[in-house]
Write an enzyme that holds these catalytic residues in place. Structure first.
Site, short mmCIF file in Angstrom:
data_model
loop_
_atom_site.label_atom_id
_atom_site.label_comp_id
_atom_site.label_asym_id
_atom_site.label_seq_id
_atom_site.Cartn_x
_atom_site.Cartn_y
_atom_site.Cartn_z
N GLU A 58 -66.85 1.49 -11.19
CA GLU A 58 -66.16 0.73 -12.19
C GLU A 58 -65.75 1.43 -13.13
OE1 GLU A 58 -64.82 -2.28 -11.84
OE2 GLU A 58 -66.24 -2.97 -10.27
N CYS A 221 -47.56 -14.65 -0.76
CA CYS A 221 -48.17 -16.05 -0.81
C CYS A 221 -48.46 -16.90 0.59
CB CYS A 221 -46.97 -16.97 -1.64
SG CYS A 221 -46.84 -16.17 -3.37
N CYS A 224 -51.87 -16.27 1.60
CA CYS A 224 -52.63 -16.03 0.36
C CYS A 224 -53.97 -17.30 0.74
CB CYS A 224 -52.14 -16.65 -0.79
SG CYS A 224 -53.40 -16.80 -2.23
FE1 SF4 Z 1 -49.11 -16.31 -4.26
FE2 SF4 Z 1 -51.52 -16.65 -3.79
FE3 SF4 Z 1 -50.68 -15.28 -5.99
FE4 SF4 Z 1 -50.48 -17.90 -5.94
S1 SF4 Z 1 -52.52 -16.94 -5.99
S2 SF4 Z 1 -49.05 -16.51 -6.53
S3 SF4 Z 1 -50.05 -18.30 -3.64
S4 SF4 Z 1 -50.53 -14.85 -3.69
#
Ligand code: SF4
Length: 414
Positions: A58, A221, A224
């Site tokens: 870390e 995303c 995700c």
């Molecule tokens: Fe995209 Fe997931 Fe980040 Fe939200 S948390 S911005 S869905 S990558």
């Protein structure tokens, strides 16, 4: 007490929190990167040894990329596999191993803290985030949380740059993410979200998500694991904030966690509207004259004079070519003169300013200083007796130079 933040910035539904934990941990189990400190933390039965490994990794990872850290971490653990071994190391050895990793005070404080654990805490690591932060020099709130959750299973959250980004996106937090008020909210959120039975894995999963999926510029995303909990994504897709009951509390400009009224949501940025940071202070410009003094060594190979920096301050205890900070706006001719004066002390004989050969300039950016080294060279014939009253100094070959505790900036100078 400050008013609680509007609901769109909170995790208040226990079922949603459970689902988020489950999705994130399942993804982490499947997709996590194989890193040496993770391997050790997963297989080492002794909690203090786990804590030591997590701690070293870390500290190295602060301000440094994983890919760079791996080699340093492996060499460090080979040389000092335990806290007790590190406590016996000299600062010189620590600096030599740390050379090139930057932010040298990190290595120094790690070693000081190891000594403290051995000499003042009977070799026992503190086992809670609160004690780790209180008792160990160089261990801040984040590192303490990481060690306590990963090594000792304490259900405590962590907030680092990756976590800040993920949480700000999950809950549309667009106020300055470096402000104490926002940071405090993010800690509350991290502590509320952390999985009670697998806190270390949960924290690592959240950081891993920020490092590999929810990245700063082009987050993935679609892949995700927590996208269904992400309000920034929902806003990107549907063009307005999530329909939560008291969303009207977030009137632009009046909510302490929304973007400032002067910089509202920009639809071309999508989820990367979050997080936001106040503009960084420009680094201070500094100029330093430095001279590579060169002589022929016993086998005819060139040798260079390096001198040790003071034991505190920037690059403490590291070695460098004799150097002198320059006042702003100094003419070239004057630069040579002050440097020649300075070198007189090292060479024990007069140095003619005109004999210094200007080589060029080297720019190195430290976190807060934009440093320009004005580089000169000076070949010396005959032997030079180094004055023991001055800072430690020595002649080194090029190979020895690279093995010494020298900064990346000095390597560039050579
Ligand atoms: Fe995209 Fe997931 Fe980040 Fe939200 S948390 S911005 S869905 S990558």
């Amino acid at each position: 007490a400050p008013a609680p933040p509007p609901a769109q910035h909170l995790f208040s539904d226990p079922a949603e929190i459970e689902a988020l934990r489950g999705n994130l941990l399942a993804w982490y189990d499947k997709c996590k990167r194989d890193l040496p400190w993770r391997r050790l933390a997963a297989t080492e039965p002794d909690a203090d040894r786990r804590a030591y490994a997590v701690w070293v990794s870390e500290i190295m990872l602060q301000q440094t990329q994983v890919a760079t850290v791996i080699d340093y971490y492996n060499r460090w653990m080979q040389k000092w596999p335990t806290l007790q071994a590190l406590a016996q190391a000299s600062l010189e050895e620590v600096n030599e191993l740390w050379a090139g990793l930057g932010y040298y005070s990190r290595g120094k404080r790690l070693q000081e803290a190891a000594r403290k654990v051995v000499s003042e805490l009977a070799g026992q690591m503190p086992r809670t985030a609160e004690d780790l932060q209180k008792l160990l020099p160089g261990v801040g709130r984040y590192t303490a949380g990481a060690i306590a959750s990963i090594s000792y299973g304490q259900a405590t959250g962590v907030v680092d740059g990756n976590v800040i980004r993920v949480l700000c996106r999950l809950r549309c937090i667009g106020a300055d993410s470096s402000s104490p008020a926002v940071i405090e909210r993010l800690w509350d959120m991290a502590n509320a979200l952390v999985d009670r039975s697998r806190p270390g894995d949960f924290n690592q999963a959240l950081m891993e998500l920020g490092a590999t999926v929810c990245v700063p510029k082009a987050p993935l995303c679609g892949e995700c694991p927590v996208k269904q909990h992400c309000r920034a994504r929902r806003r990107k897709l549907f063009g307005k904030p999530a329909p939560v009951p008291d969303v009207e509390d977030c009137g632009v400009g009046s909510c302490p966690l929304c973007p400032p009224a002067a910089e509202p949501w920009d639809s071309s940025l999508g989820v990367t509207n979050f997080p936001r940071k106040a503009a960084k202070k420009q680094p201070r410009a500094a100029r330093t004259a430095t001279c590579v003094l060169e002589r022929r060594g016993c086998h005819g190979a060139p040798e260079y004079l390096i001198v040790q920096r003071p034991s505190s301050g920037l690059l403490a205890g590291l070695w460098e070519f004799p150097s002198l900070p320059l006042a702003q706006g100094l003419q070239e001719e004057k630069q040579r003169e002050v440097l020649a004066d300075h070198l007189r002390a090292w060479t024990g004989r007069p140095v003619v300013a005109g004999g210094l050969r200007f080589i060029g300039e080297v720019v190195h950016i430290f976190s807060h200083i934009h440093q320009t080294y004005v580089v000169y060279s000076l070949p010396l014939d005959g032997d030079v007796t180094l004055d023991p009253a001055l800072s430690p100094s020595r002649w080194v070959t090029e190979k020895e130079f690279h093995a010494s505790a020298v900064s990346t900036a000095m390597k560039k100078v050579l």
